[in-house]
Design a protein around this motif. Structure first.
Motif, PDB file in Angstrom:
ATOM      1  N   MET A 237       0.860  -1.185   0.000  1.00 12.10           N
ATOM      2  CA  MET A 237       0.000   0.000   0.000  1.00 12.10           C
ATOM      3  C   MET A 237       0.897   1.237   0.000  1.00 12.10           C
ATOM      4  SD  MET A 237      -2.835  -1.302   2.810  1.00 12.10           S
ATOM      5  CE  MET A 237      -4.146  -0.225   2.222  1.00 12.10           C
ATOM      6  N   ILE A 238       0.657   2.124  -0.952  1.00 12.48           N
ATOM      7  CA  ILE A 238       1.490   3.321  -1.124  1.00 12.48           C
ATOM      8  C   ILE A 238       0.615   4.561  -0.932  1.00 12.48           C
ATOM      9  CG2 ILE A 238       3.011   4.588  -2.676  1.00 12.48           C
ATOM     10  CD1 ILE A 238       3.450   1.960  -4.211  1.00 12.48           C
ATOM     11  N   GLY A 239       0.877   5.309   0.108  1.00 11.37           N
ATOM     12  CA  GLY A 239       0.156   6.558   0.333  1.00 11.37           C
ATOM     13  C   GLY A 239       0.757   7.670  -0.494  1.00 11.37           C
ATOM     14  N   PHE A 262      -7.339   2.880  -3.049  1.00 14.85           N
ATOM     15  CA  PHE A 262      -8.270   3.119  -1.947  1.00 14.85           C
ATOM     16  C   PHE A 262      -8.304   4.622  -1.712  1.00 14.85           C
ATOM     17  CE2 PHE A 262      -9.522   3.498   2.522  1.00 14.85           C
ATOM     18  CZ  PHE A 262     -10.645   2.682   2.551  1.00 14.85           C
ATOM     19  N   GLY A 263      -9.496   5.168  -1.734  1.00 13.11           N
ATOM     20  CA  GLY A 263      -9.654   6.606  -1.580  1.00 13.11           C
ATOM     21  C   GLY A 263     -10.051   7.265  -2.883  1.00 13.11           C
ATOM     22  N   VAL A 264     -10.718   8.401  -2.756  1.00 11.59           N
ATOM     23  CA  VAL A 264     -11.164   9.171  -3.921  1.00 11.59           C
ATOM     24  C   VAL A 264      -9.946   9.742  -4.641  1.00 11.59           C
ATOM     25  CG1 VAL A 264     -12.464  11.212  -4.660  1.00 11.59           C
ATOM     26  CG2 VAL A 264     -13.339   9.762  -2.806  1.00 11.59           C
ATOM     27  N   LYS A 265      -9.863   9.540  -5.944  1.00  7.79           N
ATOM     28  CA  LYS A 265      -8.759  10.114  -6.699  1.00  7.79           C
ATOM     29  C   LYS A 265      -8.844  11.631  -6.641  1.00  7.79           C
ATOM     30  CE  LYS A 265      -6.260   9.988 -11.075  1.00  7.79           C
ATOM     31  NZ  LYS A 265      -6.174   9.434 -12.446  1.00  7.79           N
ATOM     32  N   GLY A 266      -7.766  12.243  -6.251  1.00  6.15           N
ATOM     33  CA  GLY A 266      -7.769  13.690  -6.049  1.00  6.15           C
ATOM     34  C   GLY A 266      -8.054  14.078  -4.618  1.00  6.15           C
ATOM     35  N   GLY A 267      -8.511  13.103  -3.817  1.00  8.75           N
ATOM     36  CA  GLY A 267      -8.751  13.359  -2.404  1.00  8.75           C
ATOM     37  C   GLY A 267      -9.668  14.536  -2.149  1.00  8.75           C
ATOM     38  N   TYR A 268      -9.255  15.388  -1.236  1.00  7.95           N
ATOM     39  CA  TYR A 268     -10.089  16.525  -0.850  1.00  7.95           C
ATOM     40  C   TYR A 268     -10.180  17.583  -1.948  1.00  7.95           C
ATOM     41  CZ  TYR A 268      -6.081  19.629  -0.061  1.00  7.95           C
ATOM     42  OH  TYR A 268      -4.972  20.419  -0.229  1.00  7.95           O
ATOM     43  N   LEU A 269      -9.378  17.444  -3.017  1.00 12.60           N
ATOM     44  CA  LEU A 269      -9.429  18.387  -4.138  1.00 12.60           C
ATOM     45  C   LEU A 269     -10.326  17.896  -5.268  1.00 12.60           C
ATOM     46  CD1 LEU A 269      -5.665  19.431  -4.297  1.00 12.60           C
ATOM     47  CD2 LEU A 269      -7.567  20.677  -3.261  1.00 12.60           C
ATOM     48  N   ASN A 270     -10.932  16.724  -5.105  1.00 11.91           N
ATOM     49  CA  ASN A 270     -11.813  16.188  -6.138  1.00 11.91           C
ATOM     50  C   ASN A 270     -13.090  17.027  -6.194  1.00 11.91           C
ATOM     51  OD1 ASN A 270     -14.160  14.476  -7.076  1.00 11.91           O
ATOM     52  ND2 ASN A 270     -12.479  13.089  -7.561  1.00 11.91           N
ATOM     53  N   ALA A 271     -13.382  17.583  -7.370  1.00 14.88           N
ATOM     54  CA  ALA A 271     -14.546  18.459  -7.522  1.00 14.88           C
ATOM     55  C   ALA A 271     -15.778  17.728  -8.025  1.00 14.88           C
ATOM     56  CB  ALA A 271     -14.205  19.609  -8.476  1.00 14.88           C
ATOM     57  N   ALA A 272     -15.646  16.433  -8.322  1.00 16.68           N
ATOM     58  CA  ALA A 272     -16.788  15.671  -8.829  1.00 16.68           C
ATOM     59  C   ALA A 272     -17.632  15.097  -7.704  1.00 16.68           C
ATOM     60  CB  ALA A 272     -16.299  14.543  -9.746  1.00 16.68           C
ATOM     61  N   THR A 273     -17.007  14.769  -6.579  1.00 16.26           N
ATOM     62  CA  THR A 273     -17.733  14.148  -5.461  1.00 16.26           C
ATOM     63  C   THR A 273     -17.926  15.097  -4.288  1.00 16.26           C
ATOM     64  OG1 THR A 273     -15.669  13.266  -4.536  1.00 16.26           O
ATOM     65  CG2 THR A 273     -16.862  11.873  -6.089  1.00 16.26           C
ATOM     66  N   GLY A 274     -17.503  16.321  -4.435  1.00 12.07           N
ATOM     67  CA  GLY A 274     -17.648  17.323  -3.377  1.00 12.07           C
ATOM     68  C   GLY A 274     -17.016  18.614  -3.826  1.00 12.07           C
ATOM     69  N   LEU A 275     -17.091  19.637  -2.984  1.00  8.51           N
ATOM     70  CA  LEU A 275     -16.422  20.886  -3.303  1.00  8.51           C
ATOM     71  C   LEU A 275     -14.916  20.720  -3.140  1.00  8.51           C
ATOM     72  CD1 LEU A 275     -18.662  23.562  -1.524  1.00  8.51           C
ATOM     73  CD2 LEU A 275     -18.497  23.125  -3.965  1.00  8.51           C
ATOM     74  N   LYS A 276     -14.158  21.410  -3.964  1.00  9.50           N
ATOM     75  CA  LYS A 276     -12.711  21.392  -3.792  1.00  9.50           C
ATOM     76  C   LYS A 276     -12.368  21.859  -2.386  1.00  9.50           C
ATOM     77  CE  LYS A 276      -9.643  22.390  -6.804  1.00  9.50           C
ATOM     78  NZ  LYS A 276      -8.749  23.093  -7.768  1.00  9.50           N
ATOM     79  N   GLY A 277     -11.527  21.093  -1.724  1.00 11.35           N
ATOM     80  CA  GLY A 277     -11.149  21.431  -0.363  1.00 11.35           C
ATOM     81  C   GLY A 277     -11.940  20.688   0.692  1.00 11.35           C
ATOM     82  N   GLN A 278     -13.093  20.161   0.330  1.00  7.09           N
ATOM     83  CA  GLN A 278     -13.960  19.490   1.295  1.00  7.09           C
ATOM     84  C   GLN A 278     -13.366  18.148   1.699  1.00  7.09           C
ATOM     85  OE1 GLN A 278     -18.025  19.154  -0.011  1.00  7.09           O
ATOM     86  NE2 GLN A 278     -18.579  17.713   1.597  1.00  7.09           N
ATOM     87  N   VAL A 279     -13.186  17.952   2.990  1.00 12.43           N
ATOM     88  CA  VAL A 279     -12.639  16.689   3.477  1.00 12.43           C
ATOM     89  C   VAL A 279     -13.785  15.732   3.762  1.00 12.43           C
ATOM     90  CG1 VAL A 279     -10.597  17.826   4.426  1.00 12.43           C
ATOM     91  CG2 VAL A 279     -12.602  17.468   5.885  1.00 12.43           C
TER      92      VAL A 279
END
Length: 667
Positions: A237-239, A262-279
């Protein structure tokens, strides 16, 4: 003229409010930005590395935790205490076995840097110090950047030495493995060593004898920041703290290949599954630690973005626990070392902005967003480790016609950084300007007070100018960036010589000026005299009325809203005094009304550690920096309202889905 006409009526309202019995004032004590509110249960700050024992005990390492040891222990979402002193560890690497912990140590005047300490897990005492690197004088940067164990072997990354060193668990050096800029480490079931090269975006495999084998090329933009070999599923597993902000899963039985993430691609910066920045669940920030227990539960340590020169105060603790199916079980979260929380007028105090994070809620609340985007804005001063400030985690916030202006600064700042928001960038704060700087046509440091008022205007006392300078907000450009007009100046009143704080309340045209301590070289301190000028822009710049005398020792931070000035103190008490702006009298003192649930710390150790806001229903929200508890203390106070079941005094604003979905309007 308009302000002059309004002032008599406003003054009458203030005087009427002042006549309400102080005994009727009701308030509550709450906290934000930490899962738990008491000193015994709180989540420690700034965890930068993690090791998970098979039984599910989590060990994290921090460079600095003011109120406990730098290695914190957790299990089942609860604190188990800590190990060591608050400044013993560097924070960048930790590992362990059934009996011992091995932790990268901080620079020490006796033995220098580049050491690893061995700690007995039962007694929690250090019983061995291992020298890893020839670099012994580095005080800030990580020297030992990775640790891993395999049986009786300890592996340690010597970053400046360009090698991984192999020791016995008794600290006996065995051999070195040469590799440029080694970082995180993991050992697989066959005894192969995996070494992350964070800057290169690669993970390199070495055989049990040290022979170089395969290389995983993650891409130039990737930043492998943590490694873990999952023996239960036979995968590495590579973080990744690069743009993907997720965990890569690799089959390494032969030639390594990716089998998933594992995890949303783009993490908290992903704008497709939430606002950019949203954790949130699987919306990771920097993945700095990965571990599993024997029951198959997965633990992920995030390190929210936001930098400072000493590394250890660059983001709060953020641990997510998942079951074997990948479902979120619980989270443990804390504030960074210290910061404040400015209530947001655009949500009537439902959201709270720090210099890098946004919070909401009650009883610990919710970590809503991280406002730093290191990918789009790599020059953001909040992640500039070379900046002379110490972590821009203190915010001032203005909400003007659907636009938000954020000013971020450090604990005791003479420099202030400006940001704006728009719909495209979501929660991300877009860097704008710096004061001092070319936008404001000055190189003078801010030493005599700074205020971003609720209308977006800037009031500042520039060093050695002997004037109060006002930069009026004239509007916003098409991207939401604020624009300020030409400055106007007023001489600092002679009665308030050695000015140290400026607060302007545009709703009532009230100027509040605080005097420093005459002859004191500490320009960050507040003295006992505070002058209140009602009708400042209307022309009253020479006759303060009232003059507030702060009689308690060591005032450090002041804030004001509505009809009250709030003062907090350093090295004395955690209390907050509320002074009436109409009478100058002390109306009430906010203390810890809920000590069984909230630890309010010792004091306010920052110039702008207090923030305040008066909500539409008349309730005041006052927030206090609490570096002792790694949280924000929140007082909710409604003067003159008696609490009852039918009419509770403290009706905190709630966060609606609409606020979280579109907090920035159409801009």
């Amino acid at each position: 003229m308009f302000a002059k006409q309004l002032w008599p009526a406003f003054a009458a309202v203030l005087l009427l409010a002042a006549q309400v019995s102080v005994c009727e004032a009701q308030y509550s004590t709450d906290w934000l930005a930490n899962t738990y509110g008491t000193n015994a249960t709180r989540v420690g700050n700034v965890a930068r590395s993690m090791w998970v024992a098979p039984e599910g005990v989590i060990y994290t390492s921090s460079m600095w935790d003011e109120n406990e040891g730098g290695v914190a222990l957790y299990q089942n979402a609860r604190s188990l205490g800590s190990i060591g002193g608050h400044s013993d560890f560097q924070g960048g690497a930790i590992t362990g076995n059934a009996t011992s912990l091995f932790v990268a140590m901080q620079f020490n005047s006796t033995y220098g840097s580049g050491k690893v300490g061995r700690y007995n897990r039962t007694s929690r005492a250090r019983d061995l110090l291992i020298s890893v690197s020839n670099t012994t004088t580095e005080r800030l940067a990580d020297v030992v950047t990775g640790l891993a164990m395999s049986g009786s072997l300890l592996y340690a990354s010597d970053f400046p030495g360009n090698r991984v060193r192999v020791f016995s668990t008794a600290g006996v050096w065995l051999r070195d493995i040469g590799i440029a800029s080694p970082g995180a480490l993991a050992v697989d079931a066959a005894g192969n060593l995996w070494v992350a090269q964070k800057g290169a975006g690669t993970v390199v495999e070495f055989g049990p004898g040290g022979d170089r084998r395969n290389t995983i090329e993650l891409g130039a933009a990737a930043r492998p920041s943590s490694l873990y070999f999952d023996s239960q599923r036979a995968q590495l597993m590579i973080g990744d703290s690069g743009p993907d902000m997720n965990i890569k899963l690799y089959n390494v039985a032969g030639a390594p290949f990716c089998i998933g993430t594992f995890g949303v691609k783009g993490g908290y910066l992903n704008a497709a599954t939430g606002l950019k920045g949203q954790v949130g669940d699987k919306r990771f920030t920097r993945v700095d630690g990965i571990g599993k227990d024997s029951a198959g539960n997965l633990y992920v340590l995030n390190n929210p973005w936001g930098g400072s020169w000493d590394l250890g105060r660059d983001g709060g603790t953020d641990i997510h626990a998942y079951d074997g199916a990948g479902n979120l079980r619980w989270k443990l979260q804390s504030l960074n070392f210290e910061g404040n929380g400015a209530p947001d007028a655009g949500t009537d105090g439902a959201l709270y902005y720090g210099g890098t994070n946004i919070y909401a809620g009650t009883a610990g609340g919710t970590f809503v967003a991280n406002t730093v985007d290191p990918i789009t804005y790599p020059s953001d001063p909040r992640i500039n480790l070379a900046d002379h400030e110490r972590g821009e985690h203190f915010a001032q916030l203005a909400y003007v016609n659907g636009h938000r202006i954020l000013v971020a600064a450090s604990q005791n700042p003479d420099t202030f950084y400006f940001f704006h928001f728009n719909a495209t960038s979501g929660y991300i704060a877009i860097p704008d300007a710096t004061l001092p700087g070319t936008v404001f046509n000055t190189t003078a440091r801010v030493r005599d007070g700074f205020c971003l008022d609720s209308k977006g205007d800037i009031w500042v006392g520039l060093d050695k100018t002997n004037v109060i300078t006002h930069y009026p907000l004239t509007g916003f450009d098409s991207t939401g960036k604020p624009i300020w007009g030409a400055p106007k100046t007023w001489p600092i009143p002679r009665t308030i010589a050695q000015l140290t704080r400026i607060i302007y309340l545009p709703e009532s045209d009230t100027m509040i000026l605080a005097q420093g301590i005459t002859g004191n070289t500490d320009w960050t301190a507040v003295g006992s005299r505070v002058e209140v000028y009602h009708g400042w822009l209307a022309g009253n710049t020479g006759k303060p009325n009232p003059v507030i005398t702060i009689s308690s020792a060591n005032p450090k931070s002041i804030t004001a809203s509505g009809n009250f000035l709030f003062a907090g103190y350093v090295h004395t008490v955690p209390n907050i005094d509320a002074f009436n702006l109409a009478t100058g009298k002390l109306d009430t003192t906010l203390i810890d009304s809920n000590p069984n649930a909230v630890y309010v710390g010792n004091d306010v150790d920052s110039m702008y550690g207090l923030r305040s806001y008066r909500r539409a229903n008349g309730e005041y929200i006052v927030t206090k920096d609490n570096y002792n508890g790694s949280n924000l203390v929140v007082y909710r106070w409604t003067p003159g309202v008696v609490a009852s079941a039918a009419n509770p005094a403290n009706t905190s604003a709630s966060v609606t889905k609409a606020m979280l979905a579109s907090p920035f309007g159409a801009n």
